[in-house]
Structures are given as structure tokens and as C-alpha cells.
Design a protein around this motif. Sequence first.
Motif, PDB file in Angstrom:
ATOM      1  N   THR A 240       9.000   8.174   1.821  1.00 27.54           N
ATOM      2  CA  THR A 240      10.099   9.053   1.421  1.00 27.54           C
ATOM      3  C   THR A 240      11.482   8.464   1.690  1.00 27.54           C
ATOM      4  OG1 THR A 240       9.901  10.172   3.573  1.00 27.54           O
ATOM      5  CG2 THR A 240       8.734  11.139   1.696  1.00 27.54           C
ATOM      6  N   GLY A 241      11.573   7.376   2.452  1.00 25.89           N
ATOM      7  CA  GLY A 241      12.871   6.758   2.701  1.00 25.89           C
ATOM      8  C   GLY A 241      13.265   5.725   1.661  1.00 25.89           C
ATOM      9  N   LEU A 242      12.423   5.530   0.636  1.00 29.11           N
ATOM     10  CA  LEU A 242      12.664   4.483  -0.352  1.00 29.11           C
ATOM     11  C   LEU A 242      13.956   4.729  -1.126  1.00 29.11           C
ATOM     12  CD1 LEU A 242      10.919   1.994  -1.011  1.00 29.11           C
ATOM     13  CD2 LEU A 242      10.064   3.234  -3.004  1.00 29.11           C
ATOM     14  N   GLU A 243      14.760   3.677  -1.268  1.00 27.08           N
ATOM     15  CA  GLU A 243      16.028   3.770  -1.998  1.00 27.08           C
ATOM     16  C   GLU A 243      16.023   2.952  -3.294  1.00 27.08           C
ATOM     17  OE1 GLU A 243      19.159   2.660   0.632  1.00 27.08           O
ATOM     18  OE2 GLU A 243      18.736   4.250   2.078  1.00 27.08           O
ATOM     19  N   VAL A 244      15.297   1.829  -3.303  1.00 27.08           N
ATOM     20  CA  VAL A 244      15.236   0.982  -4.493  1.00 27.08           C
ATOM     21  C   VAL A 244      13.781   0.660  -4.779  1.00 27.08           C
ATOM     22  CG1 VAL A 244      15.890  -1.226  -5.509  1.00 27.08           C
ATOM     23  CG2 VAL A 244      17.504  -0.028  -4.019  1.00 27.08           C
ATOM     24  N   LEU A 245      13.331   0.933  -5.994  1.00 23.82           N
ATOM     25  CA  LEU A 245      11.968   0.631  -6.422  1.00 23.82           C
ATOM     26  C   LEU A 245      12.027  -0.167  -7.714  1.00 23.82           C
ATOM     27  CD1 LEU A 245       8.868   0.925  -6.309  1.00 23.82           C
ATOM     28  CD2 LEU A 245       9.116   3.080  -7.571  1.00 23.82           C
ATOM     29  N   ARG A 246      11.448  -1.390  -7.686  1.00 21.15           N
ATOM     30  CA  ARG A 246      11.356  -2.213  -8.890  1.00 21.15           C
ATOM     31  C   ARG A 246       9.911  -2.621  -9.107  1.00 21.15           C
ATOM     32  NH1 ARG A 246      15.990  -6.326 -10.626  1.00 21.15           N
ATOM     33  NH2 ARG A 246      14.555  -6.190 -12.394  1.00 21.15           N
ATOM     34  N   LEU A 247       9.317  -2.047 -10.167  1.00 23.57           N
ATOM     35  CA  LEU A 247       7.984  -2.433 -10.615  1.00 23.57           C
ATOM     36  C   LEU A 247       8.019  -2.918 -12.057  1.00 23.57           C
ATOM     37  CD1 LEU A 247       5.905   0.553  -9.148  1.00 23.57           C
ATOM     38  CD2 LEU A 247       6.051  -1.758  -8.258  1.00 23.57           C
ATOM     39  N   ASP A 248       9.211  -3.175 -12.573  1.00 20.98           N
ATOM     40  CA  ASP A 248       9.361  -3.511 -13.982  1.00 20.98           C
ATOM     41  C   ASP A 248       8.804  -4.900 -14.291  1.00 20.98           C
ATOM     42  OD1 ASP A 248      11.711  -3.830 -12.215  1.00 20.98           O
ATOM     43  OD2 ASP A 248      12.589  -4.964 -13.869  1.00 20.98           O
ATOM     44  N   ASN A 249       8.440  -5.065 -15.568  1.00 21.48           N
ATOM     45  CA  ASN A 249       8.002  -6.363 -16.104  1.00 21.48           C
ATOM     46  C   ASN A 249       6.752  -6.898 -15.411  1.00 21.48           C
ATOM     47  OD1 ASN A 249      10.200  -6.800 -18.058  1.00 21.48           O
ATOM     48  ND2 ASN A 249      11.486  -6.947 -16.240  1.00 21.48           N
ATOM     49  N   ASN A 250       5.801  -6.003 -15.164  1.00 24.89           N
ATOM     50  CA  ASN A 250       4.470  -6.449 -14.762  1.00 24.89           C
ATOM     51  C   ASN A 250       3.512  -6.411 -15.950  1.00 24.89           C
ATOM     52  OD1 ASN A 250       4.056  -7.054 -11.725  1.00 24.89           O
ATOM     53  ND2 ASN A 250       5.470  -5.325 -11.739  1.00 24.89           N
ATOM     54  N   HIS A 251       3.835  -5.597 -16.956  1.00 24.49           N
ATOM     55  CA  HIS A 251       3.165  -5.585 -18.264  1.00 24.49           C
ATOM     56  C   HIS A 251       1.761  -4.976 -18.242  1.00 24.49           C
ATOM     57  CE1 HIS A 251       6.484  -7.872 -19.903  1.00 24.49           C
ATOM     58  NE2 HIS A 251       6.351  -8.761 -18.926  1.00 24.49           N
ATOM     59  N   LEU A 252       1.014  -5.133 -17.154  1.00 28.68           N
ATOM     60  CA  LEU A 252      -0.359  -4.627 -17.119  1.00 28.68           C
ATOM     61  C   LEU A 252      -0.527  -3.442 -16.185  1.00 28.68           C
ATOM     62  CD1 LEU A 252      -2.300  -8.033 -17.077  1.00 28.68           C
ATOM     63  CD2 LEU A 252      -1.827  -6.541 -19.035  1.00 28.68           C
ATOM     64  N   LEU A 253       0.539  -2.986 -15.599  1.00 30.26           N
ATOM     65  CA  LEU A 253       0.468  -1.840 -14.692  1.00 30.26           C
ATOM     66  C   LEU A 253       0.266  -0.580 -15.521  1.00 30.26           C
ATOM     67  CD1 LEU A 253       0.742  -1.509 -11.601  1.00 30.26           C
ATOM     68  CD2 LEU A 253       3.140  -0.909 -11.981  1.00 30.26           C
ATOM     69  N   THR A 254      -0.748   0.203 -15.175  1.00 33.70           N
ATOM     70  CA  THR A 254      -1.125   1.325 -16.028  1.00 33.70           C
ATOM     71  C   THR A 254      -1.329   2.586 -15.204  1.00 33.70           C
ATOM     72  OG1 THR A 254      -2.671   2.034 -17.753  1.00 33.70           O
ATOM     73  CG2 THR A 254      -3.582   0.807 -15.898  1.00 33.70           C
ATOM     74  N   GLY A 255      -1.840   3.632 -15.871  1.00 31.43           N
ATOM     75  CA  GLY A 255      -2.119   4.887 -15.190  1.00 31.43           C
ATOM     76  C   GLY A 255      -0.919   5.800 -15.151  1.00 31.43           C
ATOM     77  N   PRO A 256      -1.157   7.066 -14.798  1.00 32.42           N
ATOM     78  CA  PRO A 256      -0.061   8.040 -14.743  1.00 32.42           C
ATOM     79  C   PRO A 256       0.752   7.916 -13.458  1.00 32.42           C
ATOM     80  CG  PRO A 256      -2.119   9.089 -14.132  1.00 32.42           C
ATOM     81  CD  PRO A 256      -2.472   7.672 -14.515  1.00 32.42           C
ATOM     82  N   ILE A 257       1.965   8.439 -13.508  1.00 36.57           N
ATOM     83  CA  ILE A 257       2.800   8.536 -12.307  1.00 36.57           C
ATOM     84  C   ILE A 257       2.321   9.755 -11.516  1.00 36.57           C
ATOM     85  CG2 ILE A 257       5.157   8.728 -11.426  1.00 36.57           C
ATOM     86  CD1 ILE A 257       4.675   6.214 -13.048  1.00 36.57           C
ATOM     87  N   PRO A 258       2.004   9.605 -10.216  1.00 41.70           N
ATOM     88  CA  PRO A 258       1.462  10.742  -9.448  1.00 41.70           C
ATOM     89  C   PRO A 258       2.469  11.877  -9.330  1.00 41.70           C
ATOM     90  CG  PRO A 258       1.959   8.887  -8.002  1.00 41.70           C
ATOM     91  CD  PRO A 258       2.093   8.385  -9.400  1.00 41.70           C
ATOM     92  N   ALA A 259       1.938  13.085  -9.146  1.00 41.91           N
ATOM     93  CA  ALA A 259       2.788  14.281  -9.117  1.00 41.91           C
ATOM     94  C   ALA A 259       3.745  14.280  -7.931  1.00 41.91           C
ATOM     95  CB  ALA A 259       1.905  15.533  -9.074  1.00 41.91           C
ATOM     96  N   ASN A 260       3.373  13.585  -6.836  1.00 40.32           N
ATOM     97  CA  ASN A 260       4.237  13.604  -5.648  1.00 40.32           C
ATOM     98  C   ASN A 260       5.371  12.580  -5.727  1.00 40.32           C
ATOM     99  OD1 ASN A 260       2.920  11.166  -5.278  1.00 40.32           O
ATOM    100  ND2 ASN A 260       2.256  11.587  -3.180  1.00 40.32           N
TER     101      ASN A 260
END
Length: 964
Positions: A240-260
Motif C-alpha cells: 500500500t505504500g507504492l508510489e511508482v509502478l512500471r510494468l509497461d512493455n513486457n508484452h506477454l503479461l496477461t490476466g485481469p487487474i485484481p479488485a484490490n
Amino acid sequence: MDLSPWLVLLLSVLVKAFVISGDTNGGVDTGLTALAASWDTRPSNWVGINPCEDNWTGIICNGDRVTSIRLSSFGLTGTLSGDIQSLSELQYLDLSYNNGLHGSLPSSIGALSNLLSLILVGCSFSGEIPKEIGHLANLKFLSLNSNKFSGPIPASLGSLSNLYWLDLADNMLTGGLPIFDGTNPGLDNLTKTLHFHFGGNQLSGTIPFQILNSNMSLIHLLLENNNFSGSFPPTLGLVTGLEVLRLDNNHLLTGPIPANFNNLTQLEELHLANNKLTGPLPNLTGMNSLNFVDMSNNSFNASDVPAWLTTSKSLTSLYLENLNISGQLPQALFHIPVLQTLKLRGNHFNGTLNIGSDFSSQLDLIDLQDNQIEVYAVEGSQYKKKLILVGNPICTPENNQPYCTTTGQADQDMPPYTTAKNCSSLPPTCPSDQTLSPNCICAVPYKGTISFRSPSFSDLSNISHFTVLEQQMRSVFSENGILLDSVSINDPFFNTNNNLQMSLELFPSGKAQFSQQDISEVGFMLSNQSYKPPRGYGPYFFIGQDYSFANELVPSSKPKRTDRTPLISGVTVGGAILVAVVVAFVIIIVRRKRRPVQTEERSQPFDSWHIKSTSSSVPQLHGARVFTFVELKKITSNFSEANDIGNGSYGKVYRGTLPGGQLVAVKRSQQGSMQGSLEFRTEIELLSRVHHKNVVTLVGFCVDQGEQMLVYEYVPNGTLRDSLTGKSGVRLDWRRRLRVVLGAAKGVAYLHEHADPPIVHRDIKSSNVLLDDRLNAKVSDFGLSKPLGVDGRGNVTTQVKGTMGYLDPEYYMTQHLTQKSDVYSFGVLMLEVLTARKPLEHGRYVVREVKKAVADRASKDLCGLQELLDPVLAASPSAPAGLEQYVDLALQCVEEAGNDRPSMSDVVGEIERFVKMAGVGTGADSASGSLVSYGSRSPRHPYSGDSPFEHSAGALPSVRVEPH
């Protein structure tokens, strides 16, 4: 007969004979010489046999032991020798920006048990990262980015329990993210680490859910530009303390974004573009800190315009391209006050596009190419910047409006930003090896490229993003003893990794070229992240160029292989002689008559005061008491955890109770440290002679047994800044704020007009105003303060210090410090009290924002500050009493020219006048008693911030890194 001189002489001669017979210099210098021998060149003053006594460039010692090697941008070539292990006391190793350093890292680096920072940024090291680095139990800072490392991330790094910065980005690492498997450690063990920077590698596999858990302290998780696959990590919402998240340009990352996912309420930067994410478009409701969102080019289910689109008032950049979103765009989207860029092409937005007239003044681009928009409501709209509607039904062949072209309406050919040259006359012609600085001085700049991995803004046409950076960088370097003539930024752009990249030039002050020692310090500030950019620029990395003195380096002498037999024989003979001498020495000492021995006093940084930690020898310091270490140890119960009430990079603060029952706060610097002695002494000298109810009281200090401590009165309700942000739990309505501002003004006016000699505080800000149990304001933190002449008139020419955002621009430009510099800072504080915003936030300067809002106001309601006013105040059914007068006074205080600003006594008089208009008393008894509301929070103690005397010129900076 006194035999001591003869014994000393005899020992000296025999020890020298032992050294000569052994044919070795021993210890530290041998290891460092061997290290240098693995390089093709070395700094020009690396001569002699003792690097500590001979002051080798880039080398810092403790006695005769090397503790720090800082040689960034020295043009070194060669490898890193395994002899590095002999430098057993080494704490800092920085060889960054030496592209010629190559080869594998030696496994023996794991023997450096005292190492705190290992920094090898922008070199050419290759091979696998040695697993032995996991043995460095004290390591706090590990930065190996921008090399050629390959192979997997060693699981042993999970043993680095004290690590808070881990940067392995921009290498060729493969494999997955190691996790604890029951036997071997993993990255999920690094619960104290704030920064995981792994972008720009070839990492693959799924992102293990174990690596993200509620125990993690992560604020930056950067995994972009890799080959991760599988489902989106379901545990991400726990960090919950996360300020910056970069998962872009992996191309094969799949699945839904979790509800939480929307539990990440502190998230500011979200990059998910160019993957294969599925399921519904993520619900970002409640994530009100977001300013940059890019989810383009995924496979989310078709959806209508999400409701959260208009609720995040901090959004500057929204990228939702090719996501199958349909419906009519709400007009409120364009009214988000800080919005700069909208990229919404390739969706199914339809109906009428109505931007309206009240759109964000910063909105620079609206890209709606390839949608289904049929009508553009031009009437009433004043939007004249970039609007692209190509590929929509509205753009028929007959429609030749500018928005029906890919270039839009605005000046696409505007040149990239370059720092302007401020020449009052014809600029000089510089020698071929020098460059003209922004201040029109010929010099050799230190050059490099700085890249911000997730800035909060996207509009590069706003030059304030760069002018603020230039000014802040110059100020921060000056505060750390590195004087710069100027800072130049050139050609900022977003590169293929979506990093904001720009060329950087730092010009020396008062000379044509930096010295080798200067570059050692400048490079270390940038590689070690000691330089922190303004909030909103995000995590950065710097790649420096070799400085011009690289051609002054001298060839390293390669050690010859020789027969070791004479050396062994010499050591044996010399050792036997030395043992015999020691035995004789002990016998003589035993036979000598015992004499009383006086313990040598530990050297103190205040020798001129003759402080010996006893009351009989202490000078008269107007009431400040000198404590012994034993006394402070007793009153804090041996500095127990129960009395720990705050901490910063300088050390910790403890609650204590004096024998008479008085509560005090004991600020204790890191044990044994004497950093910041000048600021420490300044605070003692000034606070010991100022006594006012609105100035914090210094009870005493301690410089005993290598300790450096300040003892203040205990102020229970934290800082004004913590109250404005809600961190302290103290609720400040308008009347309480007026009382606090008045009290602070009285404290500053006392310093200017009643202290002898008058004092300029030089760091007036909300975090330096403390609140007591009745919410009386107390000005604190005098480490940067300066006394003026006896009459308090004129000015003092001094190195610029202070806090960006509060800093007087006239002082910054001229280096002439006057009382009006404090007045400017106080005016900024008044605006901060009004808005509850930091002076510099997300590239916005509160002074400029308020001036613009007041000038542009369409009505007199709330002085035109509806969008800027703190919501706690704006929620009032009527304008706070005295608001207009308050704003006028604050703006007078922040006039550009000091002569146009009022004095602090005038400020006090004005505040008293309109405070009475609000029906608030001005005396101490007019507070709301002890009825202080804390909500559900415990009050945060005011002494938990950074010490003003943390970094003194020439001291080794702490490697502590703040979130931004």
C-alpha cells in the motif's frame, strides 16, 4: 631518569628497520596500490606510499585505513582487481561513469564486511553478478545499473536485510525474480527495501506473488521493458505504500487487474502499457494521488467511459489508447486543474466533444484520433492548443479545420528547451576547450545525461519544469559545499523507454575548471542519489561523461612478479626483533615508578569554546546548559526504544525527563559523528541567547565522549506542516491557523528586531514551526541562521542556503542575505497555510499559482482561490473572515524585490488587525485550551525530520534516500 624518549626513539628505529627488512608498505596502501595496478591509468596525485597521508584524490580515510573510494567520471580503464578485499574498512565504493572499466566483478568483493554503498553505474562490467555480494550484511545501497551484466539475479541478494536501494536496471539479466524457497533467500526477504529498479533487462517468467506482500516497504517497483509473462500479480494491492509502478512493455503479461488494486491510494505513477492484460478496465476510484496513468495497448474488455475518469484531481497525463472504450467524453475531464496531456486515440468515443471554456490552463494536447466523434462544440470553447480529431466522422473530406490534421492547431515546430544565456553585453569568445555558461562565463562544464524514469508531467513546452530543476539543483549542490556558477539543461525529450531524458551541464563557480576532487564529490552526489530532485520528477539515474582532466591521468605501474623468499625472511627477522623490543619495553614499564595518568580529552569541534563537559569550564552561553553524556543517558533511560520519538538521517530523538520533572527532547546525532559541526555550533550560539515565547527554547547541549546532542524543550503537537497534512492528527480550522501564523510572525520579528545582534533565520518553512500543547507557534531549527550587523541593516553576502520553494529569488540571484529574505519565506508559508500544499509540487509553484488565480479571478468569492484553497477551509459556507486581507499581505511578502516587501513588524501588525476581524484573540490565553483534536492518530513528534546540520562541507554525505 625518564626513559620514555629513549624508548620511543629505539622503537621508532626498530620498527622502521622491521618495515625495511620486510620490504612492504603493509595494510591499506598495498591493497589500494594493487587495485590501481589493475587500471591502465590513475589520478595524477596518486604518488607516494600512503594514500591517507598523501591525500590521494577520491580517497577518504579514517586514520590510516581507507573508508571511501569515489572516482566517478575519471576516465579509468581496466578491471576491478580481487585485491579489493584487502581494503577491509571500506564503506563506500563508487567507480561510476568510467565506461572503460570492464570484465567481471571479483567474488572477493563479498569480503568487504563494512561496505555500505556499492555503486558502479554506467561502466562496462559484464558476466554474472557475484553471489558473494549477498555476504555484505551492512550494505544499504546497491546500484549496478547501466552495465553489461548477464545471467540471473543472485538469490543471495535476499540476505541484504539492511538494503533500501536496489538498482539493477539496464543490463542483460535473464531468468526470473528469485524468492525464498525454504532454503535460499529471495527478494521477498527485502522488507526494508524502498526501491526495486529492474527495468531494461531480459527478465522473464511470471512475477511471483510472494515478492509482493504487506510487509514490503516498496515505494518504487520498476519492471518495465522485460519479458515477464503470465498473470498480473494478485498481491500487488497489498503493497500500500507504492508510489511508482512500471510494468509497461513486457508484452506477454496477461490476466485481469485484481479488485484490490485500488488499495494503492499513494500511487502517483502507473505504467501498464503494451501488455496483454485482460478483464475489465481497472477501477482507479479512490486513487487520488495519481498524476500519470498509461494503460494503452492492452486487451481489456470493451467498456463505457469509466466513472473514475473525472474524480482524480491530480491527473496531469492520461494515456488510454486502443482500449475499446466507448461513450461520450464528459466535459469535466477537461477541467481537471493540472491536466496537461490526453491521449485517447483508437477507441470508440462518440457523440459530441465539448471541451467547454473552463478547461485546464495547462492542457497542451488532446489526441482523439480514430474515434467516433461526430460533433465538436466549438461555440464557447477557447481551446487553441493541440487538438487531433483525424479519423473521426467529424473530419469529412470537406472539413479542413486544423483539428482534422495530424499536426493539430499548435506550434509543432517549437524547438526543444535550452537554458538561456543571460549576457548583459556581447558574450565573450571562449577557448576551444571551454563552454559559455548561462551566466556568460567561459568554463569547462561537467557533462552527462540525466533520465527521470517516471516524471509526473508530460508537457515539455512548460519551461518552468526545467527552470525549477536548474535552480533547485544549483541550490542543493551549494548546500553540500559544491559551488556552481550555473546549471544548463538541453534537449529534454521522452526516449523509447518513456524516460524523460536531457543533457545536463554543471559549471564551476569562480574558476575555469573543476578539480579532480570536485568531480569526485559531484559525481558521488549524483551516483549515490544524495542529490534529490524536486518531487514530481520521479526516480532518476545519471550517466556522466569523462571529465577533461582524464588526459592528466598517469599510467599505472604494473607490479612485477618477484621471488618472495627475501620478503618472507625479512618479515621473520623483523618480527623477531620487534617482539624482543616489546618484551623489553614491558619490563621497563613494570619497573618504573607508577605515575598518575590523565586521560586525553576526546577532541571536540568547539575547541575555541574550551568546553570540557564540566560546568566549571563552560563559557557563559546565556542559559544553555552543558550536559554530560552520562546525564543524558540517564534521563532518557539509556536512550531506550520507549523514549524514541523520532528519527532522521542525522540520528534519533529521545524524550527525556530532567530531575526537576521538565520534559525535554534530546536530538542525538549518529554516534561518533561530527558532521555538521558548524551548523550545530550555530544553533547553540544563537538559541542560547534568544528567549521568546514564539521561539523554541534550547535547554542545553552535549559534546561529550564523541557525542553531539542538542536538548530542547519538549513541544508535543508536532510541526505546522504535519498539522496541515493531517499527519499529526491536530485539526487546524481558519481561526487556529491565523493564531499560528501570528505566533510564527512574532517569533521571526523578534529575531529581526530584538535579538542582539539581529538574526536572519534563513530557513522559514512550515516544518520549522512547532506547535505546543495550546497550539502556540514556536520557530525552530537555527542551523542555517546568520547574525547581521549590530544595527541589523545592510546585507550579508553569503553562500545561498535554504529550502527550494521558500527561497527568496533575490537572495538566490545576488547571494545578498537580508531580513527581507525571511519575509519572502514567511509569505510562502502564509500561502502554504492557506492551501495546505507544498510550495513546489508536481511542477507547480504556489506563489505563481496564487498570483495567477487572484489576477484572473472572475468573482471575488474566496479571492478567486476556489481551486487552490485547502478543502478544509473551502468547505466553510462563507469565506473565512479576513481572507482577502490575508492574501494581500502574503502577496506583498513575496514581491520580487526585497524593498517592496514589508518588515516583519509590519507583518505582525497587519496580521493582528485582520485576526481581530475574524474574532480571534491574540494572546496566549486565547487558544482553544488543550482541546486539540487528534482524530484517530497519535501526534507525530516535531523533531523527527532531518537535522539542519546533517551535511557539512567536505563531510561524506549520508546515503539515506528519501522517497523522491
